[in-house]
Motif scaffolding. Structure first.
Motif, PDB file in Angstrom:
ATOM      1  N   LEU A 234       0.812  -1.224   0.000  1.00 11.14           N
ATOM      2  CA  LEU A 234       0.000   0.000   0.000  1.00 11.14           C
ATOM      3  C   LEU A 234       0.839   1.265   0.000  1.00 11.14           C
ATOM      4  O   LEU A 234       0.377   2.321  -0.442  1.00 11.14           O
ATOM      5  N   ILE A 245      -7.579   6.043   8.187  1.00  9.44           N
ATOM      6  CA  ILE A 245      -7.726   4.608   7.927  1.00  9.44           C
ATOM      7  C   ILE A 245      -8.226   3.862   9.158  1.00  9.44           C
ATOM      8  O   ILE A 245      -9.046   2.940   9.046  1.00  9.44           O
ATOM      9  N   GLN A 281     -13.033  -3.496   1.838  1.00 13.37           N
ATOM     10  CA  GLN A 281     -11.892  -2.638   1.500  1.00 13.37           C
ATOM     11  C   GLN A 281     -11.474  -1.807   2.707  1.00 13.37           C
ATOM     12  O   GLN A 281     -10.284  -1.655   2.993  1.00 13.37           O
ATOM     13  N   ARG A 285      -7.758  -2.313   4.591  1.00  8.99           N
ATOM     14  CA  ARG A 285      -6.794  -1.228   4.827  1.00  8.99           C
ATOM     15  C   ARG A 285      -6.520  -1.083   6.322  1.00  8.99           C
ATOM     16  O   ARG A 285      -5.371  -0.925   6.738  1.00  8.99           O
ATOM     17  N   LYS A 288      -4.315  -4.058   7.505  1.00 13.98           N
ATOM     18  CA  LYS A 288      -2.939  -4.011   7.010  1.00 13.98           C
ATOM     19  C   LYS A 288      -2.119  -2.960   7.746  1.00 13.98           C
ATOM     20  O   LYS A 288      -0.935  -3.178   8.056  1.00 13.98           O
TER      21      LYS A 288
END
Length: 532
Positions: A234, A245, A281, A285, A288
């Motif tokens: 990313l 995020i 999604q 994110r 991660k």
């Protein structure tokens, strides 16, 4: 033998048929045994259904809000502010009533006494969460304290976060971090104001709250203020990209509505890939970034003394029995929860104080009388009763979580004298409880005086009139931290600056996210007290 049995059955059938309603007496004596048995089966089904219906009618259900066939009350709740509709309906149907959303029967409670009965007395029967598609994805199938079903895993994970981060003892230990980040924020605000002529600088209050709050959250969680993290596949993210995020995007994803949630059997027949992909999604994110931060902690753990362990270090060193998902969620949950309610409540408090100069001045004078010219500290909070009333009144009017996630009724229970069948859902309308006109005259008016000197109002610990953090066994783990942070931010803002609203700032009631975030960040004109 066979003919004798048939004869007996036919004899029994004749005796049974004499007691049937006239409309069922279509079976004649000459019918063969097979047809008679079929008729008996039909009659049995009819009587069973009749008995079930009669039994059901004997139950006393809460009043029902009229709805439409199939969809029930769904179309009446399209504005995404169901707590307001529920509060309005409670005035007509009472403090407990039922609605139907598609195939789901839901009981709505808008009374502190009934909420106490549901959340404390009858808790064991409704301790299971019922989450929609998006929240199931974002919580990794309820693997977080706030959204999990009450049980062994819930108690285990809550004990970890309370003992090592959010409980009274670790919060006292983190006091210096809170004070340090608050001081940095105030210095930054003073610096910005020096660049503008007196009384002309519109300050983004929300951003300054976040500038004090998020670095503190990072430091108490990871042991350091994180300026950047590199995530494989990313790229690199700055601190405020990390905030988006880990906090902003999940809050946005939490209110994604999947129409299939209201018609559970159809989930097997129809897909909603657009919504699922958007939620996945956001979750991907988030996961991660958290995993990258955990790996950085893991690499640095070997060279640390136990005394220098952060919360994540403690998890890695002492809780190896956590699986990957539990570890990830145990790290992420305090980040988002610490960065949400505090922002919401502080911003709305500053909006009201800037809107009402006399109340702001009253708070300022209280602070001056107690602390003089020195900076206010957490030791002073117990001696600032008007500040306490200000915060509690904001938590009442601007309930951070206006509607608690549904609870699943696992066995037949009674609440308020009404029967609640197993399989139904219970919704606690916190907004409605905090705006109950019988308890709070003129509930839409922000008036700290109504709470001044009210020692019983403990925000859901024993008194249930205002429950911004929930109540009972599921009370929010972050209540101790929030009640350090919010009063200190408000007191420091008022002690250092005088606040007024610009002409462009209006009293908007619209909010965003699952919690009651102000739709637009608060802009207020701040004047340093030293320049007055």
């Amino acid at each position: 033998m066979g003919s004798e049995m048939a004869s007996n059955l036919q004899s029994h059938w004749k005796h049974f048929a004499q007691k049937l309603p006239p409309q069922l007496l279509y079976v004649k004596e000459e019918l063969d045994l097979r047809k008679a048995l079929i008729a008996i089966a039909v009659a049995a089904v009819v009587f069973t259904l009749f008995s079930m219906f009669a039994s059901k009618n004997k139950k006393k259900f809460p009043p029902a809000v009229p709805g439409l066939p199939i969809v029930g009350n769904l179309l009446q709740l399209m504005d995404r502010k169901p707590h307001r509709s529920f509060t309005s309906w409670s005035e007509k149907y009472g403090p407990i009533f039922t609605i139907r959303t598609g195939l789901l029967n839901q009981v709505v409670i808008t009374s502190s006494e009934l909420a106490k009965e549901a959340m404390v007395t009858k808790y064991e029967s409704i301790s299971k969460r019922e989450l929609g598609t998006s929240l199931n994805i974002l919580t990794c199938q309820k693997t977080m304290v706030a959204m999990s079903d009450y049980g062994v895993e819930h108690r285990f994970l809550k004990k970890i976060v309370m003992a090592n981060l959010l409980g009274p003892s670790p919060q006292r230990e983190n006091r210096a971090i809170r004070a340090s980040e608050l001081e940095k924020m105030l210095e930054s605000l003073h610096s910005e104001l020096k660049s503008f002529p007196l009384s002309t600088c519109e300050v983004n209050v929300r951003q300054y709250i976040k500038e004090a709050l998020f670095p503190f959250v990072l430091r108490q969680t990871f042991g350091r203020d994180i300026e950047e993290v590199h995530v494989a596949g990313l790229g690199s993210f700055s601190k405020w990209e990390i905030f988006d995020i880990l906090v902003s995007e999940p809050l946005r994803g939490a209110i994604l509505v999947d129409w299939r949630d209201f018609f559970p059997p159809l989930k097997r027949l129809f897909s909603n890939r657009a919504l699922e992909n958007e939620a996945k999604q956001i979750e991907s994110r988030r996961s991660k970034v958290i995993k990258a931060l955990i790996e950085e902690q893991r690499k640095n753990l070997a060279g640390k003394a136990i005394a220098d362990y952060s919360y994540v270090d403690t998890l890695l060193a002492n809780y190896q029995n956590l699986n990957d998902t539990q570890l990830l969620m145990s790290v992420w949950e305090p980040v988002i929860e610490s960065s949400d309610t505090t922002v919401v409540t502080t911003e709305w408090t500053m909006f009201e104080l800037a809107s009402q100069p006399s109340k702001q001045e009253r708070l300022y004078q209280e602070i001056r009388e107690v602390v003089g010219d020195r900076p206010v500290t957490e030791d002073d909070l117990a001696n600032l009763p008007y500040l306490t009333a200000v915060i509690k009144e904001t938590l009442r009017k601007y309930t951070p979580v206006p509607l608690l996630p549904p609870r699943f009724v696992e066995q037949d229970i009674q609440i308020g004298g009404y029967d609640i069948p197993a399989g139904w859902h219970i919704l606690i309308n916190m907004y409605g409880i905090n705006h109950d006109k019988k308890t709070w005259p003129e509930p839409d008016t922000w008036d700290p005086d109504r709470l001044l000197g009210d020692q019983k109002l403990d925000l859901g610990l024993n008194d249930f009139r205002v429950m911004p953090f929930g109540a009972g066994k599921r009370i929010c783990a972050g209540i101790t931290q929030a009640m350090y942070l919010i009063p200190m931010y408000v007191a420091s803002f008022v002690q250092n600056f005088k606040w007024i609203l610009p002409a462009t700032e209006v009293h908007e009631e619209d909010t965003i996210f699952l919690t009651t975030h102000k739709l637009h960040p608060l802009k207020a004109i701040a004047t340093p007290r030293s320049q007055q």
